[in-house]
Design a protein around this motif. Sequence first.
Motif: not given
Length: 187
Positions: A54-58, A90-92, A160-176
Amino acid sequence: MVAATGVLAGSLAVFHSQDDAKADEAFPPASPHGSATATPGERPSAPAATPAATQRGTSKVDRYEAEINRLVNNARKQHGCAPLHRDPRLDKAARLHSQDMAAHGFYAHTNRDGKDPKARMEAQGYDDASAENIDAWPRTPQGAFDAWMHSPGHRANILSCHSKATGIGVALGGKLRAYWTQDFGYK
């Protein structure tokens, strides 16, 4: 009280039923020769198609991803680390993994097509992966963040201060009901 105990026991049973699935995964920095010295320990699943990112939005998911980023960067600041910048690759990778877990009812670092976190990040063009945190079940960003901060491995990845970048993904629904992935990179 009885209902709360039943929910807790059910949650534990779900997570214990995942066999060797670990909720955090860290990788050493890439060597000058380009090979990592560690590999994730999860077993591959059967191949399957991966849902589209999905693309970033609101949307609610976008707001949840932004809130995880805010919470993580606040914690890093309190511990003397620079904030992580969001990397679209990373987000993707994180979004696709959360969506795949939700769509196919699994909870593991290794995708159903056999790719581990490092391979999934590389598939999106990011070649310096440092770690991955996953979670399932918490229904709010604060819940997922709190669970990660109470787990030594997750906490170590976040702080960890060694990490500089992140990507985050959330999916709502499914078994859990909710799946959370945070990928980390060294650059």
